[in-house]
Design an enzyme around this catalytic site. Structure first.
Site, PDB file in Angstrom:
ATOM      1  N   HIS A 109       2.330  -7.675   2.847  1.00  0.00           N
ATOM      2  CA  HIS A 109       2.864  -8.420   1.694  1.00  0.00           C
ATOM      3  C   HIS A 109       4.135  -9.203   2.013  1.00  0.00           C
ATOM      4  O   HIS A 109       5.069  -9.246   1.211  1.00  0.00           O
ATOM      5  CB  HIS A 109       3.119  -7.470   0.526  1.00  0.00           C
ATOM      6  CG  HIS A 109       1.888  -6.883  -0.092  1.00  0.00           C
ATOM      7  ND1 HIS A 109       0.666  -7.529  -0.113  1.00  0.00           N
ATOM      8  CD2 HIS A 109       1.678  -5.686  -0.720  1.00  0.00           C
ATOM      9  CE1 HIS A 109      -0.222  -6.766  -0.733  1.00  0.00           C
ATOM     10  NE2 HIS A 109       0.360  -5.650  -1.097  1.00  0.00           N
ATOM     11  N   HIS A 179       0.557  -8.914  -7.871  1.00  0.00           N
ATOM     12  CA  HIS A 179       0.252  -7.506  -7.606  1.00  0.00           C
ATOM     13  C   HIS A 179       0.427  -6.647  -8.869  1.00  0.00           C
ATOM     14  O   HIS A 179       0.972  -5.546  -8.805  1.00  0.00           O
ATOM     15  CB  HIS A 179       1.151  -6.992  -6.479  1.00  0.00           C
ATOM     16  CG  HIS A 179       0.562  -5.868  -5.684  1.00  0.00           C
ATOM     17  ND1 HIS A 179       0.098  -4.715  -6.273  1.00  0.00           N
ATOM     18  CD2 HIS A 179       0.361  -5.722  -4.361  1.00  0.00           C
ATOM     19  CE1 HIS A 179      -0.355  -3.897  -5.322  1.00  0.00           C
ATOM     20  NE2 HIS A 179      -0.207  -4.489  -4.155  1.00  0.00           N
ATOM     21  N   GLU A 310      -6.364  -8.058  -6.783  1.00  0.00           N
ATOM     22  CA  GLU A 310      -5.512  -9.061  -6.146  1.00  0.00           C
ATOM     23  C   GLU A 310      -6.390 -10.159  -5.539  1.00  0.00           C
ATOM     24  O   GLU A 310      -7.035  -9.952  -4.520  1.00  0.00           O
ATOM     25  CB  GLU A 310      -4.654  -8.409  -5.073  1.00  0.00           C
ATOM     26  CG  GLU A 310      -3.794  -7.256  -5.567  1.00  0.00           C
ATOM     27  CD  GLU A 310      -3.406  -6.316  -4.445  1.00  0.00           C
ATOM     28  OE1 GLU A 310      -2.695  -6.753  -3.516  1.00  0.00           O
ATOM     29  OE2 GLU A 310      -3.839  -5.141  -4.476  1.00  0.00           O
TER      30      GLU A 310
END
Length: 345
Positions: A109, A179, A310
């Site tokens: 991420h 997210h 996601e």
């Protein structure tokens, strides 16, 4: 048309710059969304059940402090590259780049200070939403190129659209997502086992023990990953002896809007559909939630108390030539949209 209002949401600690954080509330007849300028974070999302009452469906915190402390990306926009890059390494145009490793041997991420931790997104209020902008400088977290990024939230009736645009000065991988952790029974509900889910994918990506795709694109047919018809989550996990999902499902390719997933919560009647232009969907069932975080209203969030859908490019695509490319080159524009549609059934 949605109403939009801005309100203060506190200041980050002086050691982190002391900047003011704003909260933008988007409201239509059926949905209310609150987005923070810290990490473009969806801090609340309220939708009606069949009883007509609004409930907040996303996990998060009541105060800014919760979001500035360590947490599992609740509601945040993550990037430059969502999901995992194996060993935090990739090669572009003959040059190797090394990223910060923040997930075992891998980069997750965006690294140590990904887009989720950025305070200074510049907001612009729109007639029915809010647009955030930032420049991610060349070399940030090890990524090449100055990357201009725009994230736009717009609310129209029961549909929340999230648009991501980016332009770069050097070739760089880009894959942006939100997210948010959802529970259609309402945030703070114990689990998601009574949710019915379907995902419009014929294949998925098997992973190794560090959650990196093996490179195989496997059919869902005859496996616990076949979610093409709705399944009740708790019974399905039990039937296939799965600890939960944290996998990329391979969606139809191409830039057209397509249905990726549908979730139905029969007790409340709530339905959420996810439509997107992205080629992948990471379905995550909150396997790492452990009840240690105190969320909104002082509730705790145990394992399997929320799910994430996601929309993104496939994980580690920059190291897998046969995956859809995540490389953005100078003169091109990254432009993807995801739509969350709420209703009842």
């Amino acid at each position: 048309m949605a109403e939009v209002r801005a309100e203060p949401f506190g200041r980050v600690p002086p050691g982190a710059g002391g900047a003011a954080v704003e909260r933008f509330v988007l409201q239509s007849d059926s949905v209310r969304v609150a987005v923070l300028s810290l990490g473009c974070t969806v801090a609340a999302l309220e939708a009606r059940g069949r009883d007509g009452q609004l409930s907040d469906l996303v996990l998060g915190f009541d105060t800014l402090e919760g979001y500035t402390n360590k947490h599992p990306f609740f509601g945040a926009v993550v990037g430059r590259v969502a999901n995992r890059i194996a060993k935090g390494r990739f090669v572009v145009d003959g040059q190797e780049y090394q990223l910060f490793l923040n997930n075992g041997p891998n980069s997750l991420h965006g690294g140590a200070r990904g887009f989720d931790k950025v305070v200074l997104w510049s907001p612009q209020v729109l007639p029915n939403g809010v647009r955030f902008f930032r420049l991610s400088p060349d070399g940030e977290e090890g990524y090449p190129g100055d990357l201009k990024v725009w994230v736009t939230y717009t609310l129209s009736g029961a549909e929340l659209a999230i648009n991501y645009r980016a332009q770069t000065s050097k070739t760089t991988p880009v894959s942006l997502t939100n997210h948010a952790y959802f529970n259609l029974a309402g945030q703070g509900s114990r689990d998601i086992y009574d949710h019915e889910i379907s995902i419009a994918a014929d294949s998925y990506l098997p992973v190794d023990d560090t959650k990196i795709p093996t490179g195989e694109v496997a059919t869902v047919q005859g496996t616990g990953f076949d979610l093409r018809q709705p399944v009740e989550l708790g019974k399905h996990l039990q039937k296939f002896q799965l600890d939960g999902f944290d996998h990329n499902f391979c969606l139809q390719q191409g830039q057209a809007r397509h249905l990726a997933a549908r979730v139905h919560h029969p007790p409340s009647g709530r339905v959420m559909e996810v439509h997107t232009t992205q080629p992948g969907l990471q379905f995550y069932t909150g396997n790492n939630l452990d009840g240690s975080l105190k969320g909104k209203g002082g509730v705790t969030y145990p394992k399997h108390s929320a799910f994430c859908l996601e929309t993104q490019s496939w994980p580690d695509a920059v190291n897998e030539p046969h995956f859809p490319s995540t490389l953005l080159r100078p003169g091109e524009e990254y432009n993807h949209t995801t739509w969350l549609v709420f209703g009842t059934a």
